[in-house]
Scaffold this motif. Structure first.
Motif, short mmCIF file in Angstrom:
data_model
loop_
_atom_site.label_atom_id
_atom_site.label_comp_id
_atom_site.label_asym_id
_atom_site.label_seq_id
_atom_site.Cartn_x
_atom_site.Cartn_y
_atom_site.Cartn_z
N GLU A 181 -6.71 -2.60 -6.29
CA GLU A 181 -7.71 -3.65 -6.18
C GLU A 181 -8.61 -3.42 -4.98
N GLN A 182 -9.23 -2.26 -4.98
CA GLN A 182 -10.18 -1.94 -3.92
C GLN A 182 -11.53 -2.59 -4.21
N PRO A 183 -12.37 -2.78 -3.20
CA PRO A 183 -13.69 -3.35 -3.43
C PRO A 183 -14.52 -2.46 -4.34
N ARG A 184 -15.50 -3.03 -5.00
CA ARG A 184 -16.28 -2.28 -5.98
C ARG A 184 -16.92 -1.03 -5.37
N GLU A 185 -17.27 -1.10 -4.07
CA GLU A 185 -17.92 0.03 -3.40
C GLU A 185 -16.99 1.25 -3.29
N ALA A 186 -15.72 1.06 -3.58
CA ALA A 186 -14.78 2.19 -3.52
C ALA A 186 -15.16 3.29 -4.49
N ILE A 187 -15.91 2.96 -5.51
CA ILE A 187 -16.32 3.98 -6.48
C ILE A 187 -17.09 5.10 -5.79
N GLN A 188 -17.80 4.77 -4.72
CA GLN A 188 -18.54 5.79 -3.97
C GLN A 188 -17.58 6.79 -3.31
N VAL A 189 -16.45 6.28 -2.84
CA VAL A 189 -15.43 7.16 -2.26
C VAL A 189 -14.80 8.02 -3.35
N TYR A 190 -14.47 7.40 -4.48
CA TYR A 190 -13.84 8.15 -5.57
C TYR A 190 -14.76 9.26 -6.08
N GLU A 191 -16.04 8.96 -6.16
CA GLU A 191 -17.01 9.97 -6.59
C GLU A 191 -17.02 11.14 -5.60
N LYS A 192 -16.95 10.82 -4.33
CA LYS A 192 -16.92 11.87 -3.30
C LYS A 192 -15.67 12.72 -3.43
N LEU A 193 -14.54 12.09 -3.73
CA LEU A 193 -13.29 12.84 -3.87
C LEU A 193 -13.33 13.76 -5.09
N ILE A 194 -13.96 13.30 -6.15
CA ILE A 194 -14.07 14.12 -7.36
C ILE A 194 -14.74 15.46 -7.06
N VAL A 195 -15.75 15.43 -6.19
CA VAL A 195 -16.52 16.66 -5.93
C VAL A 195 -16.06 17.38 -4.66
N THR A 196 -14.92 16.96 -4.12
CA THR A 196 -14.36 17.61 -2.94
C THR A 196 -13.16 18.46 -3.35
N LYS A 197 -13.25 19.76 -3.09
CA LYS A 197 -12.17 20.69 -3.45
C LYS A 197 -11.75 20.49 -4.90
N SER A 198 -12.73 20.44 -5.77
CA SER A 198 -12.51 20.06 -7.17
C SER A 198 -11.71 21.08 -7.96
N TRP A 199 -10.74 20.59 -8.67
CA TRP A 199 -9.99 21.37 -9.66
C TRP A 199 -9.29 20.36 -10.55
N TRP A 200 -8.72 20.82 -11.65
CA TRP A 200 -8.20 19.89 -12.65
C TRP A 200 -7.11 18.98 -12.10
N ASP A 201 -6.30 19.46 -11.17
CA ASP A 201 -5.15 18.68 -10.72
C ASP A 201 -5.56 17.40 -10.01
N THR A 202 -6.57 17.48 -9.14
CA THR A 202 -7.02 16.27 -8.46
C THR A 202 -7.99 15.47 -9.31
N VAL A 203 -8.86 16.14 -10.00
CA VAL A 203 -9.85 15.43 -10.83
C VAL A 203 -9.19 14.58 -11.90
N ASP A 204 -8.17 15.14 -12.55
CA ASP A 204 -7.51 14.38 -13.62
C ASP A 204 -6.72 13.20 -13.07
N GLY A 205 -6.13 13.38 -11.89
CA GLY A 205 -5.42 12.27 -11.27
C GLY A 205 -6.36 11.14 -10.91
N LEU A 206 -7.53 11.50 -10.42
CA LEU A 206 -8.53 10.49 -10.07
C LEU A 206 -9.14 9.85 -11.32
N ALA A 207 -9.51 10.68 -12.28
CA ALA A 207 -10.19 10.17 -13.47
C ALA A 207 -9.29 9.29 -14.34
N GLY A 208 -8.07 9.78 -14.59
CA GLY A 208 -7.20 9.12 -15.55
C GLY A 208 -6.48 7.89 -15.04
#
Length: 218
Positions: free
Chosen positions: A84-111
């Motif tokens: 239950e993070q604030p709506r602005e957390a999506i900006q952080v999640y988007e940043k994490l998706i494009v940081t050291k990107s590979w399937w293991d972290t991206v799928d954990g974040l996306a799914g």
């Protein structure tokens, strides 16, 4: 939080690190801490020190660490405390998706992380989905395709199929795989709709195989 990095580095295993790095195509440095031990160490650390009070800032710090386990710890923390993070957390999640990107972290974040966040703030979906699916970053596009994996009957079918359509011509393995995975998952809800989509669109062979894996061809 105190220095969780020191705890993990004190438990490194060079013997385990080699195979883990090889499995990930030697793209990342590993401490050699497997998932089970990672979760145990994290649980023990939280029991002793408490949960992070600055979660979003802390996961950004962990994503900057060299060893891959720290990105996994960040996702573990978000899964446990970030529901239950604030709506602005999506900006952080988007940043994490494009940081050291590979399937293991991206799928954990996306799914899980982004999936849950969009359920909490569904009005965010149109803006971010449009940007991600129409952009050039394959990991953001993969996230757009996969974030509804657990939505089942709540899946926006039109959005799912539209997202898949926009990347049908991609030669990227991780995009082709994501399309097939997303369709395969939705086939558990409406196999007829997936059959129709597969048979009326030029899917890559990998995407088609994945989509029809449990429902067969027609």
């Amino acid at each position: 939080m105190k220095d969780i990095q020191a705890l993990f580095r004190a438990n490194r295993s060079l013997e385990e690190a080699g195979p883990m790095e090889a499995y990930m195509k030697n793209q990342f440095t590993f401490l050699g801490i497997k998932a089970g031990k990672r979760k145990k160490l994290l649980a023990e650390f939280i029991k002793e020190n408490g949960a992070p009070t600055d979660l979003l800032d802390y996961v950004i710090v962990l994503f900057k660490e060299e060893e891959r386990e720290f990105q996994h710890v960040a996702i573990d923390l978000l899964s446990r405390y970030g529901k239950e993070q604030p709506r602005e957390a999506i900006q952080v999640y988007e940043k994490l998706i494009v940081t050291k990107s590979w399937w293991d972290t991206v799928d954990g974040l996306a799914g899980t992380i982004i999936s849950n966040h969009f359920k909490l703030y569904p009005d965010l979906i149109p803006t971010y989905n449009e940007a991600w699916i129409n952009g050039e970053n394959i990991w953001l596009a993969r996230t757009a395709i996969l974030f509804q994996l657990k939505y089942k009957e709540q899946t926006d079918t039109e959005l799912l199929f539209s997202n898949c359509e926009k990347w049908l011509g991609s030669k990227e393995f991780f995009i082709q795989k994501a399309i097939g995975w997303a369709l395969r998952q939705y086939a558990k809800v409406d196999s007829d709709a997936v059959h129709v989509f597969v048979n009326t669109h030029p899917l890559a062979p990998l995407s088609r195989r994945e989509a029809l894996k449990h429902i067969g061809d027609t």
